[in-house]
Design an enzyme around this catalytic site. Structure first.
Site, mmCIF file in Angstrom:
data_model
loop_
_atom_site.group_PDB
_atom_site.id
_atom_site.type_symbol
_atom_site.label_atom_id
_atom_site.label_comp_id
_atom_site.label_asym_id
_atom_site.label_seq_id
_atom_site.Cartn_x
_atom_site.Cartn_y
_atom_site.Cartn_z
ATOM 1 N NE ARG A 15 32.503 -37.532 -5.400
ATOM 2 C CZ ARG A 15 31.875 -37.820 -6.557
ATOM 3 N NH1 ARG A 15 32.364 -37.369 -7.694
ATOM 4 N NH2 ARG A 15 30.776 -38.546 -6.563
ATOM 5 C CE LYS A 22 26.491 -36.179 -2.741
ATOM 6 N NZ LYS A 22 26.479 -36.464 -4.195
ATOM 7 C CB THR A 78 23.259 -45.637 -8.642
ATOM 8 O OG1 THR A 78 24.153 -46.086 -9.671
ATOM 9 C CG2 THR A 78 23.812 -44.338 -8.086
ATOM 10 C CD GLU A 155 29.085 -43.788 -14.049
ATOM 11 O OE1 GLU A 155 29.374 -42.822 -13.334
ATOM 12 O OE2 GLU A 155 28.040 -43.820 -14.733
ATOM 13 C CG ASN A 227 29.082 -35.380 -7.251
ATOM 14 O OD1 ASN A 227 28.126 -35.986 -6.762
ATOM 15 N ND2 ASN A 227 29.302 -35.335 -8.540
ATOM 16 C CG ASN A 376 7.085 11.519 18.799
ATOM 17 O OD1 ASN A 376 7.338 11.622 17.610
ATOM 18 N ND2 ASN A 376 7.996 11.705 19.745
ATOM 19 C CG ASN A 385 10.871 -6.377 27.855
ATOM 20 O OD1 ASN A 385 12.012 -5.984 28.113
ATOM 21 N ND2 ASN A 385 10.623 -7.308 26.951
ATOM 22 C CE1 TYR A 386 13.304 -12.151 32.196
ATOM 23 C CE2 TYR A 386 15.564 -11.347 32.176
ATOM 24 C CZ TYR A 386 14.660 -12.365 32.389
ATOM 25 O OH TYR A 386 15.098 -13.596 32.813
ATOM 26 C CB SER A 404 14.554 12.284 24.375
ATOM 27 O OG SER A 404 14.169 12.796 23.128
HETATM 28 C C1 UD1 Z 1 26.033 -40.642 -11.075
HETATM 29 C C2 UD1 Z 1 25.944 -41.501 -12.360
HETATM 30 C C3 UD1 Z 1 26.601 -40.756 -13.515
HETATM 31 C C4 UD1 Z 1 25.898 -39.433 -13.703
HETATM 32 C C5 UD1 Z 1 25.893 -38.627 -12.396
HETATM 33 C C6 UD1 Z 1 25.002 -37.419 -12.553
HETATM 34 C C7 UD1 Z 1 25.984 -43.849 -11.639
HETATM 35 C C8 UD1 Z 1 26.806 -45.061 -11.491
HETATM 36 N N1 UD1 Z 1 26.609 -42.770 -12.124
HETATM 37 O O1 UD1 Z 1 27.406 -40.497 -10.745
HETATM 38 O O2 UD1 Z 1 26.519 -41.516 -14.712
HETATM 39 O O3 UD1 Z 1 26.539 -38.707 -14.735
HETATM 40 O O4 UD1 Z 1 25.399 -39.395 -11.303
HETATM 41 O O5 UD1 Z 1 24.998 -36.645 -11.379
HETATM 42 O O6 UD1 Z 1 24.804 -43.876 -11.342
HETATM 43 N N2 UD1 Z 1 23.478 -43.336 -3.957
HETATM 44 C C9 UD1 Z 1 22.811 -44.210 -3.134
HETATM 45 N N3 UD1 Z 1 23.375 -45.402 -2.816
HETATM 46 C C10 UD1 Z 1 24.585 -45.780 -3.297
HETATM 47 C C11 UD1 Z 1 25.275 -44.888 -4.150
HETATM 48 C C12 UD1 Z 1 24.703 -43.671 -4.446
HETATM 49 O O7 UD1 Z 1 21.709 -43.928 -2.683
HETATM 50 O O8 UD1 Z 1 25.027 -46.875 -2.963
HETATM 51 C C13 UD1 Z 1 22.860 -42.052 -4.278
HETATM 52 C C14 UD1 Z 1 23.687 -40.871 -3.798
HETATM 53 O O9 UD1 Z 1 23.270 -40.489 -2.509
HETATM 54 C C15 UD1 Z 1 23.381 -39.809 -4.840
HETATM 55 C C16 UD1 Z 1 23.047 -40.600 -6.087
HETATM 56 O O10 UD1 Z 1 22.780 -41.917 -5.663
HETATM 57 O O11 UD1 Z 1 22.258 -39.018 -4.482
HETATM 58 C C17 UD1 Z 1 24.174 -40.584 -7.103
HETATM 59 O O12 UD1 Z 1 25.350 -41.104 -6.530
HETATM 60 P P1 UD1 Z 1 26.760 -40.413 -6.748
HETATM 61 O O13 UD1 Z 1 27.754 -41.190 -6.002
HETATM 62 O O14 UD1 Z 1 26.665 -38.973 -6.486
HETATM 63 O O15 UD1 Z 1 26.959 -40.702 -8.319
HETATM 64 P P2 UD1 Z 1 27.900 -39.917 -9.326
HETATM 65 O O16 UD1 Z 1 29.286 -40.364 -9.144
HETATM 66 O O17 UD1 Z 1 27.625 -38.475 -9.239
HETATM 67 CA CA CA Z 2 26.350 -37.157 -7.912
#
Ligand code: UD1
Ligand code: CA
Length: 452
Positions: A15, A22, A78, A155, A227, A376, A385-386, A404
């Site tokens: 996003r 990010k 996640t 979610e 995001n 002064n 200098n260069y 001056s």
């Molecule tokens: C997530 C939470 C949501 C919470 C919100 C808070 C989940 C499913 N949802 O949503 O409940 O309210 O954060 O900010 O966890 N990441 C990985 N690998 C992946 C996917 C994501 O490392 O496969 C990392 C991303 O880089 C990021 C973090 O996990 O730093 C969160 O992922 P993001 O996609 O931003 O989750 P949200 O949709 O914000």
């Molecule tokens: Ca997030």
């Protein structure tokens, strides 16, 4: 109890519509990941495990040895991301704190509170952070039962209209019983979006008869997740407020906090007053009782007490006490101004020392020069200098008076108490207490001790 911290940082940040991963987007001058690393450091002396994926090489380079990076080759959600940390951590700790790399305002105190609450949660495998934040519409909703117990996190995309109306949000910071976590993760279902959601662990724990504890944050700003670019700007504004409130509480006056930009790495002494549109950046330290701004940038510079800097740019400079600068001065790396130096408008100094009490009022360039005390420097003086190949040094000894528009063709030395006439082009060293004029400058007489 032994704690480990896992930071999730593998996502692309779709996003943000950016080529940059990010967590490398900057907030108050530092990549987002720095904030997560710092919070982790406050709760565990061991380096956190950082799950990297999108832009892994660049993220790894930014982290260096401050985190143990593990790769999530495909970003499958996640929960899948946390699983990548299992091999590194299994059997190494009793509790695991999980945070997301995109929540830069999360306080270390919150991680402590999560750890403490989970330590007391004898019947349940996890504690999560929540915040009352109706504005964070894309966050997971915390669903509670009639008794107020947490039942699930849903979610936003999957929530029913009733669930969407809930205003208690999942912040994205958790403390887990480690063994339970490793056993639970493989049981989570694939979401309709084709991802394994970590938030599914809440319902799983409840189904297993465990109690899910929650730490409600007082300050919803802590929950801000980055995001989108709009959320990045919002986080910047909230962080700025936090930093500015800190410095005001420490006795620093900010004439207009909304237009005062202080990076987290900066130090400021009490009774200093900062005027609007001032940017204090990097490893900058400002002494007490200074007046800084308006319209000033100070980057990686050390400023002594009682200095005055107006409408100027300083980078990699050092100022002793009671130095006054500007308006419209530019100090570049290696500029060192000793006590009581005055540098007026349209001057530039780089890689040079100006000794105590030296004055340089108007339109001068000083580079690769060592200038003594009480010199002064007349309007329009230039150190040439260069020579097209290398930079050459200029030395101006104590008490000299540079007329001056003097051109000092380096390498050249102006002796103690010597004077140059207006428009002199100095190509040879001048002896102490001599007066030289013309092009090229010639010594026309010796001066008395008073310089007359
Ligand atoms: C997530 C939470 C949501 C919470 C919100 C808070 C989940 C499913 N949802 O949503 O409940 O309210 O954060 O900010 O966890 N990441 C990985 N690998 C992946 C996917 C994501 O490392 O496969 C990392 C991303 O880089 C990021 C973090 O996990 O730093 C969160 O992922 P993001 O996609 O931003 O989750 P949200 O949709 O914000
Ligand atoms: Ca997030």
């Amino acid at each position: 109890m032994r704690y480990a911290v896992v930071i999730l940082a593998a996502g692309q940040g779709t996003r943000l519509k950016s080529d940059l991963p990010k967590v490398l987007h900057r907030l108050a001058g530092r990549p987002l990941i720095e904030y997560a690393l710092e919070a982790a450091r406050a709760v565990s002396s061991e380096a956190p495990v950082v799950v990297v994926g999108h832009g892994a090489e660049a993220v790894r380079a930014a982290i260096g040895d401050r985190g143990r990076c593990v790769l999530q080759a495909e970003q499958l959600g996640t929960a899948h991301a946390v699983r990548q940390a299992e091999a590194e951590l299994r059997g190494q700790c009793e509790a695991v704190l999980v945070i997301y790399g995109d929540m830069p305002l999360l306080r270390a105190d919150t991680l402590h509170a999560l750890a403490e609450t989970q330590a007391l949660n004898s019947t349940g495998p996890l504690t999560l952070a929540t915040a009352e934040a109706p504005k964070l519409k894309d966050f997971g909703r915390v669903v509670r039962d009639g008794a107020g117990e947490v039942r699930a996190v849903v979610e936003a995309a999957q929530a029913t209209p009733e669930e969407r109306a809930l205003t208690e949000m999942n912040v994205g910071a958790y403390c887990f019983d480690a063994e339970w976590l490793w056993a639970a993760l493989p049981q989570l279902p694939l979401s309709p979006k084709g991802e394994y959601y970590l938030t599914g662990v809440v319902a799983l724990a409840v189904r297993g008869g465990g109690r899910v504890a929650a730490v409600r944050l007082d300050d919803p700003a802590e929950a801000l997740g980055v995001n989108t670019r709009a959320q990045l700007a919002e986080a910047e504004a909230r962080l700025r407020e936090r930093i500015n409130a800190h410095w005001m509480a420490e006795g620093v006056s900010l004439v207009d906090p909304a237009t005062t930009y202080i990076e987290p790495t900066v130090q400021i002494g009490a009774d200093t007053c900062i005027w609007p549109n001032t940017h204090l950046q990097g490893r900058t330290s400002i002494g007490s009782a200074c007046l800084i701004g308006p319209n000033t940038i100070v980057r990686d510079s050390i400023i002594g007490q009682r200095c005055r800097i107006e409408s100027s740019v300083l980078e990699g400079a050092q100022l002793a006490e009671e130095v006054s600068i500007g308006p419209f001065a530019h100090l570049r790396p290696g500029a060192r101004l000793e006590r009581g130096v005055h540098m007026g408008n349209f001057g530039e100094v780089k890689d040079s020392v100006l000794g105590p009490g030296t004055k340089m009022g108007h339109f001068s360039y000083i580079g690769n020069a060592t200038i003594g005390a009480q010199v002064n420097i007349g309007a329009g003086t230039i150190t040439c200098n260069y020579d097209g190949v290398k930079k050459n040094p200029t030395v101006i000894e104590d008490g000299a008076f540079i007329g001056s528009d003097t051109m000092l063709v380096a390498p050249v030395t102006i002796g103690q108490g010597a004077k140059t006439g207006a428009g002199a082009v100095v190509v040879d060293d001048l002896p102490a207490h001599s007066l030289a004029v013309g092009v090229p400058a010639k010594v026309i007489r010796k001066l008395g001790k008073e310089g007359a």
